[in-house]
Design a protein around this motif. Structure first.
Motif, PDB file in Angstrom:
ATOM      1  N   LYS A  51       0.834  -1.206   0.000  1.00 28.66           N
ATOM      2  CA  LYS A  51       0.000   0.000   0.000  1.00 28.66           C
ATOM      3  C   LYS A  51       0.871   1.260   0.000  1.00 28.66           C
ATOM      4  CE  LYS A  51      -2.241  -1.123   3.720  1.00 28.66           C
ATOM      5  NZ  LYS A  51      -3.176  -1.094   4.881  1.00 28.66           N
ATOM      6  N   PRO A  52       0.882   2.018  -1.090  1.00 27.07           N
ATOM      7  CA  PRO A  52       1.520   3.337  -1.070  1.00 27.07           C
ATOM      8  C   PRO A  52       0.694   4.281  -0.193  1.00 27.07           C
ATOM      9  CG  PRO A  52       1.149   2.547  -3.320  1.00 27.07           C
ATOM     10  CD  PRO A  52       0.348   1.682  -2.410  1.00 27.07           C
ATOM     11  N   TYR A  53       1.329   5.336   0.302  1.00 26.65           N
ATOM     12  CA  TYR A  53       0.586   6.310   1.097  1.00 26.65           C
ATOM     13  C   TYR A  53       1.231   7.686   1.028  1.00 26.65           C
ATOM     14  CZ  TYR A  53       4.174   5.432   4.712  1.00 26.65           C
ATOM     15  OH  TYR A  53       5.361   5.297   5.393  1.00 26.65           O
ATOM     16  N   VAL A  54       0.439   8.689   1.356  1.00 28.31           N
ATOM     17  CA  VAL A  54       0.916  10.066   1.469  1.00 28.31           C
ATOM     18  C   VAL A  54       0.392  10.630   2.778  1.00 28.31           C
ATOM     19  CG1 VAL A  54       1.085  10.501  -1.010  1.00 28.31           C
ATOM     20  CG2 VAL A  54      -1.082  10.911   0.158  1.00 28.31           C
ATOM     21  N   GLY A  55       1.071  11.662   3.280  1.00 23.32           N
ATOM     22  CA  GLY A  55       0.628  12.239   4.542  1.00 23.32           C
ATOM     23  C   GLY A  55       1.233  13.598   4.801  1.00 23.32           C
ATOM     24  N   ALA A  56       0.725  14.239   5.839  1.00 26.85           N
ATOM     25  CA  ALA A  56       1.221  15.548   6.268  1.00 26.85           C
ATOM     26  C   ALA A  56       1.056  15.664   7.769  1.00 26.85           C
ATOM     27  CB  ALA A  56       0.473  16.673   5.549  1.00 26.85           C
ATOM     28  N   GLY A  57       1.891  16.479   8.376  1.00 24.35           N
ATOM     29  CA  GLY A  57       1.820  16.647   9.818  1.00 24.35           C
ATOM     30  C   GLY A  57       2.173  18.046  10.262  1.00 24.35           C
ATOM     31  N   LEU A  58       1.619  18.436  11.403  1.00 26.90           N
ATOM     32  CA  LEU A  58       1.929  19.716  12.049  1.00 26.90           C
ATOM     33  C   LEU A  58       2.342  19.431  13.479  1.00 26.90           C
ATOM     34  CD1 LEU A  58      -1.073  21.941  10.855  1.00 26.90           C
ATOM     35  CD2 LEU A  58       1.297  22.038  10.039  1.00 26.90           C
ATOM     36  N   GLY A  59       3.255  20.266  13.990  1.00 29.48           N
ATOM     37  CA  GLY A  59       3.687  20.053  15.358  1.00 29.48           C
ATOM     38  C   GLY A  59       4.602  21.145  15.852  1.00 29.48           C
ATOM     39  N   TYR A  60       5.411  20.790  16.830  1.00 27.52           N
ATOM     40  CA  TYR A  60       6.343  21.734  17.454  1.00 27.52           C
ATOM     41  C   TYR A  60       7.691  21.045  17.565  1.00 27.52           C
ATOM     42  CZ  TYR A  60       7.704  25.688  20.388  1.00 27.52           C
ATOM     43  OH  TYR A  60       8.305  26.817  20.879  1.00 27.52           O
ATOM     44  N   GLN A  61       8.763  21.779  17.228  1.00 26.81           N
ATOM     45  CA  GLN A  61      10.094  21.189  17.232  1.00 26.81           C
ATOM     46  C   GLN A  61      11.090  22.064  17.988  1.00 26.81           C
ATOM     47  OE1 GLN A  61      11.948  18.838  13.858  1.00 26.81           O
ATOM     48  NE2 GLN A  61      12.990  20.776  13.561  1.00 26.81           N
ATOM     49  N   TRP A  62      11.890  21.405  18.827  1.00 26.88           N
ATOM     50  CA  TRP A  62      12.970  22.084  19.539  1.00 26.88           C
ATOM     51  C   TRP A  62      14.276  21.828  18.789  1.00 26.88           C
ATOM     52  CZ3 TRP A  62       8.873  19.664  21.703  1.00 26.88           C
ATOM     53  CH2 TRP A  62       8.113  20.397  22.627  1.00 26.88           C
ATOM     54  N   VAL A  63      15.045  22.884  18.567  1.00 23.62           N
ATOM     55  CA  VAL A  63      16.299  22.793  17.821  1.00 23.62           C
ATOM     56  C   VAL A  63      17.446  23.163  18.757  1.00 23.62           C
ATOM     57  CG1 VAL A  63      17.594  23.592  15.818  1.00 23.62           C
ATOM     58  CG2 VAL A  63      15.088  23.433  15.704  1.00 23.62           C
ATOM     59  N   ASP A  64      18.373  22.240  18.958  1.00 21.55           N
ATOM     60  CA  ASP A  64      19.533  22.463  19.825  1.00 21.55           C
ATOM     61  C   ASP A  64      20.764  22.652  18.939  1.00 21.55           C
ATOM     62  OD1 ASP A  64      21.954  21.736  21.495  1.00 21.55           O
ATOM     63  OD2 ASP A  64      20.402  21.623  23.035  1.00 21.55           O
ATOM     64  N   VAL A  65      21.411  23.800  19.051  1.00 19.73           N
ATOM     65  CA  VAL A  65      22.523  24.162  18.172  1.00 19.73           C
ATOM     66  C   VAL A  65      23.819  24.266  18.965  1.00 19.73           C
ATOM     67  CG1 VAL A  65      23.446  25.898  16.586  1.00 19.73           C
ATOM     68  CG2 VAL A  65      20.979  25.407  16.619  1.00 19.73           C
ATOM     69  N   GLU A  66      24.849  23.563  18.492  1.00 23.28           N
ATOM     70  CA  GLU A  66      26.197  23.692  19.053  1.00 23.28           C
ATOM     71  C   GLU A  66      27.161  23.952  17.898  1.00 23.28           C
ATOM     72  OE1 GLU A  66      29.773  21.007  20.934  1.00 23.28           O
ATOM     73  OE2 GLU A  66      27.715  20.245  21.079  1.00 23.28           O
ATOM     74  N   TYR A  67      27.670  25.176  17.830  1.00 21.24           N
ATOM     75  CA  TYR A  67      28.670  25.536  16.832  1.00 21.24           C
ATOM     76  C   TYR A  67      29.991  25.758  17.566  1.00 21.24           C
ATOM     77  CZ  TYR A  67      25.152  26.511  13.166  1.00 21.24           C
ATOM     78  OH  TYR A  67      24.161  26.409  12.229  1.00 21.24           O
ATOM     79  N   SER A  68      31.015  24.998  17.197  1.00 24.75           N
ATOM     80  CA  SER A  68      32.323  25.155  17.850  1.00 24.75           C
ATOM     81  C   SER A  68      33.450  24.987  16.835  1.00 24.75           C
ATOM     82  CB  SER A  68      32.478  24.163  18.997  1.00 24.75           C
ATOM     83  OG  SER A  68      32.196  22.842  18.554  1.00 24.75           O
ATOM     84  N   PRO A  69      33.513  25.857  15.813  1.00 29.45           N
ATOM     85  CA  PRO A  69      34.577  25.741  14.808  1.00 29.45           C
ATOM     86  C   PRO A  69      35.962  25.898  15.436  1.00 29.45           C
ATOM     87  CG  PRO A  69      33.452  27.852  14.639  1.00 29.45           C
ATOM     88  CD  PRO A  69      32.651  27.029  15.589  1.00 29.45           C
ATOM     89  N   SER A  70      36.909  25.066  14.988  1.00 30.03           N
ATOM     90  CA  SER A  70      38.268  25.058  15.536  1.00 30.03           C
ATOM     91  C   SER A  70      38.268  24.933  17.049  1.00 30.03           C
ATOM     92  CB  SER A  70      39.027  26.321  15.098  1.00 30.03           C
ATOM     93  OG  SER A  70      39.170  26.352  13.701  1.00 30.03           O
ATOM     94  N   ASP A  71      37.244  24.235  17.577  1.00 27.76           N
ATOM     95  CA  ASP A  71      37.090  23.997  19.012  1.00 27.76           C
ATOM     96  C   ASP A  71      36.875  25.293  19.797  1.00 27.76           C
ATOM     97  OD1 ASP A  71      36.757  22.015  20.896  1.00 27.76           O
ATOM     98  OD2 ASP A  71      38.812  22.171  21.632  1.00 27.76           O
TER      99      ASP A  71
END
Length: 262
Positions: A169-189
């Motif tokens: 069975k093929p299917y398609v779908g969509a969703g809505l919600g809430y997302q938390w994004v955790d960012v760690e940028y440490s170029p050259s430490d």
């Protein structure tokens, strides 16, 4: 009167029989588990200086509200999710999904301050240290990459399973919600950013399932997931806030187990 009573009972029985197909539409609840690869899109990070940065002997002051931007390219990561849902015989499914993905930083490039690219400038312009010919350039420091981004979201999804008369069975779908994004940028430490933010998110899905038994099916799925707003991340190296984009394609496979139903 007897004839009226019999007619009334017959009508009631007919209405009850007519309702049976509707009651039989429910195929029952299910749980699912899936995992796969996350293919994040580049982030066009953009923000501004929150507080004025004083001048030094080697570098001029940077005024508050000065625009700040650079591009971040990410490595391929991983994604896992769990689902609790309810399937109907008419092809519709509704579910609640908890989803997690994580990917590392490949490289940063094109740092601009006030619209001016400073990749070739002495990196001390950012640390406010002394200029020195031995210092690496801004571009060399940030190109090193390092760091990671992780996302955790809760989504309400609606699917339509295309009936084929077989276990496939093929299917398609969509969703809505809430997302938390955790960012760690440490170029050259060097720690540049280490914080998280949340916003509303959406996802679009397409896939196919294969029924192994009346209670178990395997599925493969493509998902495009993105937040509706950038994650506002305060920087640790500068008094600034950076907007980080979070959009990704996810290719996954999993299993669903149904309980009860037809």
């Amino acid at each position: 009167m007897q004839k009226l009573r019999i007619t009334t009972l017959s009508c009631g029985a007919a209405l009850g029989l007519a309702a049976l197909p509707t009651a039989a539409l429910a195929d029952g609840p299910y749980i699912g588990l899936s995992g796969g690869v996350a293919l994040p899109e580049d982030s066009e990070n953009s923000g501004q200086i929150d507080e004025a940065i004083p001048a030094t002997d080697d570098f001029g002051a940077i005024a508050a509200d000065t625009p700040l931007a650079w591009e971040t390219e990410f490595d391929t990561g991983f994604a896992i999710s769990g689902q609790v849902g309810y399937a109907f015989d008419n092809g519709l499914r509704v579910e609640l999904e908890g989803a997690y993905s994580e990917y590392g930083v490949d490289t940063h490039s094109g740092l601009t301050v006030g619209g001016t690219d400073i990749d070739t400038v002495d990196s001390a312009i950012l640390t406010r240290g002394a200029a020195d010919a031995a210092n690496p350039t801004v571009g060399a420091v940030i190109a090193d990459g390092q760091g990671q981004v992780s996302n955790f979201g809760l989504f309400g999804n609606v699917f339509y399973d295309i009936q084929t008369g077989s276990g496939f069975k093929p299917y398609v779908g969509a969703g809505l919600g809430y997302q938390w994004v955790d960012v760690e940028y440490s170029p050259s430490d060097v720690s540049v950013a280490d914080d998280d933010d949340g916003s509303f998110a959406y996802q679009l899905m397409a896939g196919a399932s294969y029924e192994l038994s009346s209670s178990t099916e395997l599925f493969g799925q493509y998902t495009y997931r993105a937040t509706t707003e950038d994650a506002d991340i305060p920087l640790t190296l500068l008094p600034a806030t950076l907007g980080v984009e979070s959009s990704q394609s996810i290719v996954s496979a999993g299993v669903r187990v149904k309980f009860g139903g037809d």
